[in-house]
Write a protein that holds these residues in place. Sequence first.
Motif, PDB file in Angstrom:
ATOM      1  N   GLU A 219       0.806  -1.224   0.000  1.00 31.17           N
ATOM      2  CA  GLU A 219       0.000   0.000   0.000  1.00 31.17           C
ATOM      3  C   GLU A 219       0.838   1.272   0.000  1.00 31.17           C
ATOM      4  O   GLU A 219       0.564   2.188  -0.768  1.00 31.17           O
TER       5      GLU A 219
ATOM      6  N   ASP B 110      -0.877  -5.216   2.877  1.00 35.53           N
ATOM      7  CA  ASP B 110      -1.389  -4.042   3.584  1.00 35.53           C
ATOM      8  C   ASP B 110      -0.724  -4.095   4.958  1.00 35.53           C
ATOM      9  O   ASP B 110      -1.069  -4.933   5.801  1.00 35.53           O
TER      10      ASP B 110
ATOM     11  N   ASP C 270      -3.904  -2.593   8.250  1.00 32.77           N
ATOM     12  CA  ASP C 270      -5.266  -2.396   7.751  1.00 32.77           C
ATOM     13  C   ASP C 270      -6.142  -2.008   8.940  1.00 32.77           C
ATOM     14  O   ASP C 270      -6.300  -2.792   9.887  1.00 32.77           O
TER      15      ASP C 270
ATOM     16  N   TRP D 224      -4.774  -4.781  -1.845  1.00 30.14           N
ATOM     17  CA  TRP D 224      -4.092  -5.131  -0.590  1.00 30.14           C
ATOM     18  C   TRP D 224      -5.075  -5.275   0.579  1.00 30.14           C
ATOM     19  O   TRP D 224      -4.746  -5.925   1.563  1.00 30.14           O
ATOM     20  N   ASP D 225      -6.252  -4.657   0.473  1.00 25.69           N
ATOM     21  CA  ASP D 225      -7.241  -4.814   1.553  1.00 25.69           C
ATOM     22  C   ASP D 225      -7.820  -6.227   1.576  1.00 25.69           C
ATOM     23  O   ASP D 225      -8.235  -6.709   2.626  1.00 25.69           O
TER      24      ASP D 225
HETATM   25 CA    CA Z   1      -6.416  -1.304   4.027  1.00 24.83          CA
END
Ligand code: CA
Length: 259
Positions: free
Chosen positions: A73, A89, A92, A216-217
Amino acid sequence: MKTENTDDLLFEAVRLARLAGQIQLRHFRSRSMGIEVKQQNDFNVVTSADKESESLIISAIRQAYPDHAILAEESGATDGEAGYRWVIDPLDGTTNFSAGLPIFSVSIAVELDGDPIVGVVFAPYLDELFTAVKGEGAWLNGNPISPSVTTSLSSAVVSTGFPYDKAQNPDNNLDNVARVMPLVRGLRRLGSAAVDLCYVAAGFLDGYWELNLNRWDIAAGSLIAREAGACVTSFRDDRGYSLIAATPAVHPLLAQLIE
Ligand code: CA
Ligand code: IPD
Ligand code: CA
C-alpha cells in the motif's frame, strides 16, 4: 520458473506479520504514532507504524525472494520475474489504530499468476492469526474455521465500510446501509476490511460488503473467507474491488440488496 514450497511461503508470511504486529503494538496508544494525512484527505491517515511495518516486510521479502513481485500500500508496485507476487497491507485499520481502537491488522497474501495461494491476516492486539492456503482450508490460531450456519437476515450480524471519498462522492454506500440496516439483527463497521473478511470466515460475522477497496485490503482476507467456505463475490466493477462476503445462505439475501 522456480516453484516455491507453499508451506515456506506461509511460514515467512506469518513470521513477517507477527514482526509487523510487534512494531504496531509498540506504537499503539502511545504518543509516537506519527499520524499524517494522506492525499490531502483528512479522513485518510498513515502512521509511523504503517511505514515501519511495510519496510520491514518488504526488505525481508526482497532478501528471501528477490525475484518475486511486490504490491504494497505505502510504496506501490515492484515487478518480479517468477510469477509470484506479495500483496501487502502493512496496517489495515489505520483509522482505528490512530484513534486507539484495537481492531487493526497486518494483511499479507502471496499470489501465483494473479491468484492468491497463501493468505495471512494478523490482528496483533487481539492476538488473532488467520491463515489460509489455497485448496487446504483456513485457520484461526492454528484451528480450522468455517462460516456461520445463519440462514436469515433477521438473525444475521453483518458489517460494512465506507470509502475515503465519502464526502465528495455521493456513491458512498449509504444507500446500501439504508436497505440492509432495517433487515438485519446487527450492522457493524469494524474498520479493517481484512478483519471483516476473516470474521466472516470464522462465523463471527454472517456477512460483510464494501465498495472501492484495494487489492491489498482483500487479497489475503478473501482467500481466507473462501477457503473457510464463505461465498465471496464482486457486486460491481466500476469502483475498485467491491465485495460481498457471507455465509452461503445469507449471501444471496445480501446480494439482492447491495449495488
Ligand atoms: Ca487497508
Ligand atoms: C481501510 C480499512 C477500512 C475500509 C477502508 C480501507 P486502511 O484500510 O480496511 O475498514 O473501510 O476502505 O481503506 O486505509 O486502514 O489500510
Ligand atoms: Ca493500510
